[in-house]
Design a protein around this motif. Structure first.
Motif, PDB file in Angstrom:
ATOM      1  N   SER A 184      -2.653  -4.874  13.172  1.00 23.66           N
ATOM      2  CA  SER A 184      -1.814  -4.012  14.006  1.00 23.66           C
ATOM      3  C   SER A 184      -2.596  -2.776  14.446  1.00 23.66           C
ATOM      4  N   VAL A 185      -2.365  -2.378  15.697  1.00 23.74           N
ATOM      5  CA  VAL A 185      -3.015  -1.162  16.210  1.00 23.74           C
ATOM      6  C   VAL A 185      -1.949  -0.217  16.761  1.00 23.74           C
ATOM      7  N   PHE A 186      -2.211   1.062  16.617  1.00 26.36           N
ATOM      8  CA  PHE A 186      -1.306   2.101  17.104  1.00 26.36           C
ATOM      9  C   PHE A 186      -1.351   2.155  18.629  1.00 26.36           C
ATOM     10  N   ILE A 208       0.849  -1.185   0.000  1.00 24.80           N
ATOM     11  CA  ILE A 208       0.000   0.000   0.000  1.00 24.80           C
ATOM     12  C   ILE A 208       0.889   1.241   0.000  1.00 24.80           C
ATOM     13  N   LYS A 209       0.266   2.394   0.010  1.00 26.40           N
ATOM     14  CA  LYS A 209       1.021   3.640  -0.087  1.00 26.40           C
ATOM     15  C   LYS A 209       2.014   3.790   1.056  1.00 26.40           C
ATOM     16  N   ASP A 210       1.628   3.338   2.252  1.00 25.97           N
ATOM     17  CA  ASP A 210       2.538   3.360   3.394  1.00 25.97           C
ATOM     18  C   ASP A 210       3.386   2.097   3.354  1.00 25.97           C
ATOM     19  N   PRO A 211       4.686   2.196   3.080  1.00 27.64           N
ATOM     20  CA  PRO A 211       5.530   1.002   2.914  1.00 27.64           C
ATOM     21  C   PRO A 211       5.767   0.229   4.201  1.00 27.64           C
ATOM     22  N   ASN A 212       5.307   0.742   5.343  1.00 27.94           N
ATOM     23  CA  ASN A 212       5.514   0.058   6.612  1.00 27.94           C
ATOM     24  C   ASN A 212       4.461  -1.011   6.895  1.00 27.94           C
ATOM     25  N   PHE A 213       3.499  -1.153   5.995  1.00 31.47           N
ATOM     26  CA  PHE A 213       2.421  -2.121   6.199  1.00 31.47           C
ATOM     27  C   PHE A 213       2.331  -3.095   5.027  1.00 31.47           C
ATOM     28  N   ASN A 214       1.875  -4.306   5.346  1.00 35.32           N
ATOM     29  CA  ASN A 214       1.371  -5.240   4.344  1.00 35.32           C
ATOM     30  C   ASN A 214      -0.140  -5.318   4.519  1.00 35.32           C
ATOM     31  N   LYS A 215      -0.858  -5.314   3.416  1.00 38.48           N
ATOM     32  CA  LYS A 215      -2.300  -5.498   3.489  1.00 38.48           C
ATOM     33  C   LYS A 215      -2.655  -6.830   2.849  1.00 38.48           C
ATOM     34  N   TYR A 216      -3.592  -7.538   3.450  1.00 37.52           N
ATOM     35  CA  TYR A 216      -3.927  -8.889   3.016  1.00 37.52           C
ATOM     36  C   TYR A 216      -5.372  -8.957   2.527  1.00 37.52           C
ATOM     37  N   HIS A 217      -5.547  -9.711   1.436  1.00 34.82           N
ATOM     38  CA  HIS A 217      -6.870  -9.930   0.858  1.00 34.82           C
ATOM     39  C   HIS A 217      -6.994 -11.426   0.565  1.00 34.82           C
ATOM     40  N   LEU A 218      -8.113 -12.016   0.971  1.00 39.36           N
ATOM     41  CA  LEU A 218      -8.328 -13.446   0.761  1.00 39.36           C
ATOM     42  C   LEU A 218      -9.566 -13.647  -0.097  1.00 39.36           C
ATOM     43  N   TYR A 219      -9.402 -14.413  -1.208  1.00 38.14           N
ATOM     44  CA  TYR A 219     -10.491 -14.593  -2.167  1.00 38.14           C
ATOM     45  C   TYR A 219     -10.766 -16.073  -2.402  1.00 38.14           C
TER      46      TYR A 219
END
Length: 205
Positions: free
Chosen positions: A179-181, A125-136
């Motif tokens: 993850s939460v801040f 995603i735009k923030d390189p510090n995260f991975n976003k996951y999608h399951l289909y």
């Protein structure tokens, strides 16, 4: 009389003295060498199997539940509009477009209770510090989300064995990490990211 006798002797000597030629086999030489004659391969009993070429970065899986695997690949990334396009072998299904992402990687996973492989997209995603996951899951020739997308901070990844799995206490749910801040006075930055889990219902099975 003498002439006739001499002629008969000469004729007989010519007939007996000339060696006879053995028949020659044109392909393999003489008859003693016929074992070296090459034979043709029967295309019926010995078919030539050509393995399909799988693109780099693609993943194969039994996504249709019919034991016929095919591959999925990230075919295009639109960084301007933040869209990732996933296409499938033979163009058998329309492209799967994931918004608010800029590429990533694919994997096929198996979850208990599902009759087919699932497609897991680990997207950037735009923030390189995260991975976003999608399951289909593929149902009726359409890719449907098993759960909504969720993000994990990269500082938490060492604590994650798998980002999503079946909830052993409720087989109608899956457990997913996120993850939460968190304000953290002990951190040099004054904050940190905490890894949490939650059990959520399966949208499509």
């Amino acid at each position: 009389m003498i002439k006739i006798f001499v002629y008969s002797v000469i004729t007989a000597s010519l007939s007996c003295g000339a060696p006879s030629k053995k028949p020659t086999n044109i392909i393999g030489g003489d008859e003693s060498n016929t074992t070296n004659i090459p034979t043709k391969t029967d295309p019926v009993t010995n078919p030539v199997i050509i393995e399909p070429v799988i693109p780099k970065g693609a993943v194969t899986g039994d996504f249709n539940g019919d034991l016929k695997k095919f591959y999925a690949q990230i075919s295009r990334v639109d960084t301007r509009h933040e869209k990732t396009y996933i296409s499938f072998e033979g163009k058998r299904y329309p492209d799967l477009v994931i918004p608010k992402t800029v590429g990533g990687s694919l994997s096929a996973i198996v979850l208990e209770g599902f009759d087919r492989d699932l497609l897991l997209v680990t997207s950037k995603i735009k923030d390189p510090n995260f991975n976003k996951y999608h399951l289909y899951i593929l149902r009726n020739k359409k890719w449907k989300p098993v759960v909504n997308g969720f993000a994990i901070h990269k500082s938490n990844l060492k604590q994650v064995d798998t980002p999503i799995k079946l909830d052993p206490n409720n087989l109608n749910n899956v457990l997913r990490y996120y993850s939460v801040f968190n304000l953290d006075k002990g951190s040099p930055t004054g904050y940190s990211w905490l890894l949490q889990t939650e059990s959520i219902p399966i949208d499509n099975r």
